[in-house]
Design an enzyme around this catalytic site. Structure first.
Site, PDB file in Angstrom:
ATOM      1  N   ARG A   1      -2.233  -2.177  -4.882  1.00 12.48           N
ATOM      2  CA  ARG A   1      -2.623  -2.673  -3.639  1.00 12.48           C
ATOM      3  C   ARG A   1      -2.878  -4.019  -3.115  1.00 12.48           C
ATOM      4  O   ARG A   1      -2.453  -4.145  -1.832  1.00 12.48           O
ATOM      5  CB  ARG A   1      -3.352  -1.006  -3.463  1.00 12.48           C
TER       6      ARG A   1
ATOM      7  N   TYR B   1      -0.877  -5.219  -0.177  1.00  7.86           N
ATOM      8  CA  TYR B   1      -1.942  -5.879   1.534  1.00  7.86           C
ATOM      9  C   TYR B   1      -1.472  -6.947   1.559  1.00  7.86           C
ATOM     10  O   TYR B   1      -1.566  -6.980   2.634  1.00  7.86           O
ATOM     11  CB  TYR B   1      -3.268  -5.449   0.982  1.00  7.86           C
TER      12      TYR B   1
ATOM     13  N   TYR C   1      -3.049   3.213  12.236  1.00  5.13           N
ATOM     14  CA  TYR C   1      -3.368   4.719  12.567  1.00  5.13           C
ATOM     15  C   TYR C   1      -5.307   4.586  12.849  1.00  5.13           C
ATOM     16  O   TYR C   1      -5.646   3.565  11.670  1.00  5.13           O
ATOM     17  CB  TYR C   1      -2.475   5.796  12.054  1.00  5.13           C
TER      18      TYR C   1
HETATM   19  N1  SAM Z   1      -8.241   3.385   9.779  1.00  8.83           N
HETATM   20  C1  SAM Z   1      -8.595   4.357   9.615  1.00  8.83           C
HETATM   21  C2  SAM Z   1      -9.311   4.582  10.740  1.00  8.83           C
HETATM   22  O1  SAM Z   1      -9.739   4.258  11.634  1.00  8.83           O
HETATM   23  O2  SAM Z   1      -9.968   6.426  11.049  1.00  8.83           O
HETATM   24  C3  SAM Z   1      -9.030   4.387   8.300  1.00  8.83           C
HETATM   25  C4  SAM Z   1      -8.001   4.135   7.094  1.00  8.83           C
HETATM   26  S1  SAM Z   1      -8.428   4.356   5.490  1.00  8.83           S
HETATM   27  C5  SAM Z   1      -7.739   3.156   4.779  1.00  8.83           C
HETATM   28  C6  SAM Z   1      -8.733   5.632   4.896  1.00  8.83           C
HETATM   29  C7  SAM Z   1      -9.877   6.436   5.072  1.00  8.83           C
HETATM   30  O3  SAM Z   1      -9.804   6.750   6.389  1.00  8.83           O
HETATM   31  C8  SAM Z   1      -9.516   7.864   4.417  1.00  8.83           C
HETATM   32  O4  SAM Z   1      -9.747   7.345   3.033  1.00  8.83           O
HETATM   33  C9  SAM Z   1     -10.546   8.596   4.947  1.00  8.83           C
HETATM   34  O5  SAM Z   1     -11.564   8.297   4.971  1.00  8.83           O
HETATM   35  C10 SAM Z   1     -10.260   7.921   6.675  1.00  8.83           C
HETATM   36  N2  SAM Z   1      -9.713   8.935   7.049  1.00  8.83           N
HETATM   37  C11 SAM Z   1      -8.350   8.590   7.204  1.00  8.83           C
HETATM   38  N3  SAM Z   1      -7.763   9.689   8.138  1.00  8.83           N
HETATM   39  C12 SAM Z   1      -8.546  10.530   8.536  1.00  8.83           C
HETATM   40  C13 SAM Z   1      -8.473  11.721   9.045  1.00  8.83           C
HETATM   41  N4  SAM Z   1      -7.643  12.483   9.414  1.00  8.83           N
HETATM   42  N5  SAM Z   1      -9.113  12.555   9.184  1.00  8.83           N
HETATM   43  C14 SAM Z   1     -10.578  12.183   8.309  1.00  8.83           C
HETATM   44  N6  SAM Z   1     -10.431  11.308   7.708  1.00  8.83           N
HETATM   45  C15 SAM Z   1      -9.967  10.044   7.901  1.00  8.83           C
END
Ligand code: SAM
Length: 263
Positions: A67, A71, A93
């Site tokens: 990854r 990136y 997102y």
């Molecule tokens: N930038 C994203 C944000 O602002 O929420 C987070 C991205 S990070 C690479 C990915 C992690 O964010 C997941 O493994 C999880 O811990 C969290 N995450 C992303 N989508 C989620 C959701 N729908 N509900 C809960 N946690 C979420």
């Protein structure tokens, strides 16, 4: 004029994007998007006719790809577009700067090249978590870690605070090539957490709804049952406090206060 703005589109489709983020997407020469699903991707494509889906840089099919390379390629694609003089938007997102390295790397690189670059915040998974679970993190304070980093380094959780572990479905995954962890690795995390929390302590696996027609997933379970629990890349682990806040009598004394003064 060349520019790069990385915007957050929120978690819930279409309804959690800010007016500014939407306007940046609509007026960009080119948009690079990283969305959680096809619905969100099509929503972005409806806002701008020139959208490049960054998902293409992840391993495809049986491909094994680190990854870090993914990136780097995502970053480079955005920077090169900005270098060619275009108004570039990176639409990510959630919040583009929360547990997301690509927007930070691209902004730093453009800035170093003299290209105007900045970030517009978005509603993150964590913002949705406090809302859906009805918790004000100010009640006891909270800590937030990426789950694998929490395991690989000597972080010290404060068991009187809320603890969030992001990317729990990747906990302990060190190769950066797989998209899931294993039962054994989660067992190690449980053992690690048991230094501070009882095995029966209730924890929460949380997934905010990406679509307005869905409900959030809120799964409460005992810490010891974590290795057998269902989780996916969008799951976050919340470990609620296991202890009450303790007064800091030394600091209170220096302030000329006692616990009774705080009532
Ligand atoms: N930038 C994203 C944000 O602002 O929420 C987070 C991205 S990070 C690479 C990915 C992690 O964010 C997941 O493994 C999880 O811990 C969290 N995450 C992303 N989508 C989620 C959701 N729908 N509900 C809960 N946690 C979420």
């Amino acid at each position: 004029m060349a520019s790069l703005v990385c915007v957050g589109t929120g978690i819930g489709l279409a309804g959690q994007i800010s007016v500014r983020a939407k306007s940046h997407i609509e007026h960009a020469d080119i948009v690079f998007s990283l969305m959680p699903d096809g619905f969100a991707q099509r929503y972005i494509e409806g806002l701008n006719a020139n959208v490049v889906n960054l998902q293409q840089f992840y391993a495809q099919g049986d491909e094994i790809k680190n990854r870090r390379l993914t990136y780097e390629q995502m970053t480079q694609a955005m920077v090169e577009a900005a270098q060619s003089g275009r108004r570039v938007v990176g639409a990510f997102y959630g919040h583009p700067g929360v547990f997301a390295c690509v927007p930070h790397m691209a902004i730093r690189r453009c800035t170093a090249l003299g290209i105007e670059a900045w970030m517009e915040p978005g509603i993150s998974a964590e913002d949705c978590l406090w809302a859906d679970l009805g918790i004000d993190p100010a009640q006891s304070g909270h800590q937030s870690f990426e789950a694998s980093q929490f395991m690989f380094f000597r972080h010290q959780p404060a068991p009187c605070c809320h603890l969030l572990l992001w990317q729990i479905a990747l906990a302990g995954e060190n190769t950066l090539t797989r998209f899931h962890t294993s039962r054994d690795r989660l067992q190690v995390l449980v053992k690690q957490l048991s230094q501070w929390y009882p095995l029966e302590h209730e924890v929460v696996l949380y997934e905010a709804a990406f679509l307005p027609v869905h409900e959030p997933r809120i799964c409460r379970l005992a810490l010891k049952d974590l290795p057998d629990a269902e989780m996916d890349p969008a799951t976050t682990l919340l470990v609620p406090p296991a202890q009450k806040l303790e007064h800091n009598l030394e600091v209170l004394a220096m302030l000329g206060l006692t616990p009774a003064d705080l009532a």
